[in-house]
Write an enzyme that holds these catalytic residues in place. Structure first.
Site, PDB file in Angstrom:
ATOM      1  N   TYR A 114      -9.650   7.010 -10.963  1.00 57.74           N
ATOM      2  CA  TYR A 114      -9.365   7.423  -9.611  1.00 57.74           C
ATOM      3  C   TYR A 114      -8.976   9.137  -9.330  1.00 57.74           C
ATOM      4  O   TYR A 114      -8.994   9.447  -8.435  1.00 57.74           O
ATOM      5  CB  TYR A 114      -8.136   6.834  -9.044  1.00 57.74           C
ATOM      6  CG  TYR A 114      -8.271   5.472  -9.041  1.00 57.74           C
ATOM      7  CD1 TYR A 114      -9.369   4.519  -8.618  1.00 57.74           C
ATOM      8  CD2 TYR A 114      -7.230   4.413  -9.664  1.00 57.74           C
ATOM      9  CE1 TYR A 114      -9.465   3.122  -8.669  1.00 57.74           C
ATOM     10  CE2 TYR A 114      -7.216   3.289  -9.508  1.00 57.74           C
ATOM     11  CZ  TYR A 114      -8.358   2.444  -9.189  1.00 57.74           C
ATOM     12  OH  TYR A 114      -8.307   0.880  -9.254  1.00 57.74           O
ATOM     13  N   GLU A 126       3.879  -7.175   0.849  1.00 53.93           N
ATOM     14  CA  GLU A 126       3.514  -6.972  -0.615  1.00 53.93           C
ATOM     15  C   GLU A 126       3.452  -5.643  -1.155  1.00 53.93           C
ATOM     16  O   GLU A 126       2.237  -5.252  -1.600  1.00 53.93           O
ATOM     17  CB  GLU A 126       1.798  -7.774  -0.434  1.00 53.93           C
ATOM     18  CG  GLU A 126       1.941  -8.951   0.121  1.00 53.93           C
ATOM     19  CD  GLU A 126       0.473  -9.570   0.264  1.00 53.93           C
ATOM     20  OE1 GLU A 126      -0.417  -8.973  -0.142  1.00 53.93           O
ATOM     21  OE2 GLU A 126       0.111 -10.916   0.499  1.00 53.93           O
ATOM     22  N   PRO A 127       4.427  -5.237  -1.547  1.00 54.58           N
ATOM     23  CA  PRO A 127       4.269  -3.916  -2.282  1.00 54.58           C
ATOM     24  C   PRO A 127       4.197  -4.059  -3.691  1.00 54.58           C
ATOM     25  O   PRO A 127       4.439  -5.066  -4.408  1.00 54.58           O
ATOM     26  CB  PRO A 127       6.144  -3.382  -2.142  1.00 54.58           C
ATOM     27  CG  PRO A 127       6.800  -4.690  -2.276  1.00 54.58           C
ATOM     28  CD  PRO A 127       5.781  -5.597  -1.264  1.00 54.58           C
ATOM     29  N   GLY A 128       3.426  -3.141  -4.078  1.00 55.52           N
ATOM     30  CA  GLY A 128       2.933  -3.301  -5.588  1.00 55.52           C
ATOM     31  C   GLY A 128       3.049  -1.890  -6.307  1.00 55.52           C
ATOM     32  O   GLY A 128       4.042  -1.834  -6.933  1.00 55.52           O
ATOM     33  N   CYS A 143     -13.300   8.786 -27.639  1.00 63.00           N
ATOM     34  CA  CYS A 143     -14.344   9.441 -27.877  1.00 63.00           C
ATOM     35  C   CYS A 143     -15.033   9.517 -26.467  1.00 63.00           C
ATOM     36  O   CYS A 143     -16.165   9.008 -26.213  1.00 63.00           O
ATOM     37  CB  CYS A 143     -15.314   8.682 -28.960  1.00 63.00           C
ATOM     38  SG  CYS A 143     -16.551   9.815 -29.637  1.00 63.00           S
ATOM     39  N   GLY A 179       0.825  -1.254   0.117  1.00 63.49           N
ATOM     40  CA  GLY A 179      -0.011  -0.030   0.066  1.00 63.49           C
ATOM     41  C   GLY A 179       0.752   1.204  -0.103  1.00 63.49           C
ATOM     42  O   GLY A 179       0.303   2.177   0.144  1.00 63.49           O
TER      43      GLY A 179
END
Length: 443
Positions: free
Chosen positions: A341, A298-300, A372, A260
């Site tokens: 986001y 768990e770095p993403g 478009c 996170g």
């Protein structure tokens, strides 16, 4: 009680601020053009076309090493598992496996890609809030290291799969219980996962029930707990609170503290550096968790974002209604984060990178895509040096989620992925063709 730190990377001088958003080691050539991984953007565009996602391979390997070595130095019995939903590309799985990292997957597709890339199944962590029986069966057959229990149906389904696998010699499957710690970080609602009301995990009373049930299971071995509170988090304090929450559930041999940590997308973003994040997390673990417990992270986004650069070609420049619209040959088909986001990105004319001291800082522009849709905007209010049709535009910090969320809106072809290192480039994902768009059609 351990208190989180907000130590962040120092803000560079303004003249260097733009390059500071690009992969470490990015330079400018004598003609003012960017060099990514030692490769000139004009040469990359000529060879591979645009739009394209450029990955500085050396920067990605260095980032993996900072995580793996940093965590090992602070907590010897530990593992870094890449949260692969951020960039589920076979070449990225392979690279990170070469660097010794594990992988967390959130679907059968991600599992298949990770295994195809040579990831050690024992280092695979299986996630998902709605795991199908076929997904769990594939995980068990692959002999993955851990399955994260998100709900009571997961227990029922996985026990059923293990009953059937027992005849094939599988006696048990190691699992973790995902805990919802009721921690809401300061981030976009769509990527906040640790608060009450999240679709993910079990609140503490339910987690206790799941722990008791798993301890009585003949097929599932409870190794510990998992917690993940969201993405693009720019302070360490919420992570510390999450560790404190899971510590209330007792002592276990494994604690997966999730990921996170945020990435630096804009001049104003100041996420904690990797080392400050690891300091805060392991200090909390040392104080609150058993000394001999294994810690997994768990770095993403923070693993891959800064290594990526999106390269576009300007198609048209239009000055209308007091705004300058710079329309490029990509857009929300290859970067959906802006529309989804509201994520902010910076941009520059990639062949005329100048500091303000060398002249005007540029014209304030709205960079838009060719789809478009009025919401097809890549960035607003960015300063560009005299943008013209044919120019190359570089958007930094696009290594996370752009590939994951790429789509075929307006039947656009998804762009290639190009690895750059030591002045050499190589495609690891080719550009889609029109034939690809029709490949699944039936007569």
């Amino acid at each position: 009680m351990v208190h989180g730190t907000t130590t962040a990377a120092p803000v560079p001088p303004f003249a260097d601020a733009l390059l500071g958003l690009f992969p470490p080691g990015t330079t400018t050539a004598a003609d003012g053009g960017l060099r990514i991984g030692g490769c000139h953007v004009a040469e990359l565009a000529a060879r591979h076309g645009t739009p394209a996602l450029l990955i500085d391979e050396g920067a990605l390997r260095d980032r993996a090493g900072r995580y793996a070595d940093g965590l090992a130095a602070r907590r010897p019995d530990s593992m870094v598992a890449f949260a692969s939903k951020a960039f589920p590309c076979t070449a990225v799985y392979r690279l990170l496996a070469e660097e010794g990292l594990g992988v967390d997957v959130a679907s059968g597709g991600e599992l298949a890609l990770a295994l195809a890339a040579g990831t050690d199944p024992a280092k695979v962590i299986v996630h998902g809030n709605a795991k199908t029986e076929s997904y769990l069966r594939a995980a068990v057959e692959a002999r993955v290291g851990l399955v994260v229990i998100d709900n009571f149906d997961d227990i029922d389904r996985l026990e059923h799969v293990m009953d059937r696998a027992h005849g094939a010699g599988r006696r048990e499957q190691a699992v973790l219980v995902r805990v919802t710690p009721d921690v809401r970080p300061d981030t976009h609602e769509a990527v906040s996962t640790g608060q009450r009301g999240s679709k993910f995990g079990l609140l503490l009373p339910q987690a206790r029930e799941a722990v008791a049930r798993l301890r009585a299971s003949a097929r599932l071995r409870l190794d510990g707990l998992h917690v993940h509170i969201g993405s693009q988090i720019l302070a360490t304090e919420p992570f510390v609170r999450a560790v404190a929450a899971v510590a209330e559930l007792g002592r276990f041999p494994v604690y997966d503290l999730g990921g996170g940590l945020g990435a630096r997308y804009t001049y104003d973003d100041r996420p904690p550096v990797v080392e400050a994040y690891l300091d805060a997390l392991t200090a909390a673990a040392d104080e609150l968790l058993p000394a001999g417990a294994r810690v997994i992270i768990e770095p993403g986004r923070s693993m891959v974002a800064e290594s990526g650069v999106s390269l576009y070609r300007v198609v048209t420049v239009k000055r209308s209604g007091g705004e300058t619209f710079v329309a490029v040959d990509g857009g929300m088909g290859d970067n959906l984060e802006v529309s989804l986001y509201g994520q902010r990105f910076e941009a520059t004319v990639a062949t005329r990178v100048r500091a303000p001291a060398e002249g005007s800082p540029g014209e304030r522009c709205r960079v838009v895509g060719r789809h478009c849709e009025s919401g097809d905007v890549l960035s607003t209010g960015v300063l560009l040096q005299d943008p013209r049709p044919g120019d190359l535009i570089a958007v930094p910090a696009t290594g996370a989620y752009t590939y994951s969320l790429a789509n075929n809106y307006n039947a656009a072809r998804r762009p290639p992925v190009i690895f750059c290192r030591d002045g050499r480039s190589r495609p690891v994902v080719r550009r889609e063709t029109y034939a690809d768009l029709m490949r699944r059609d039936l007569p």
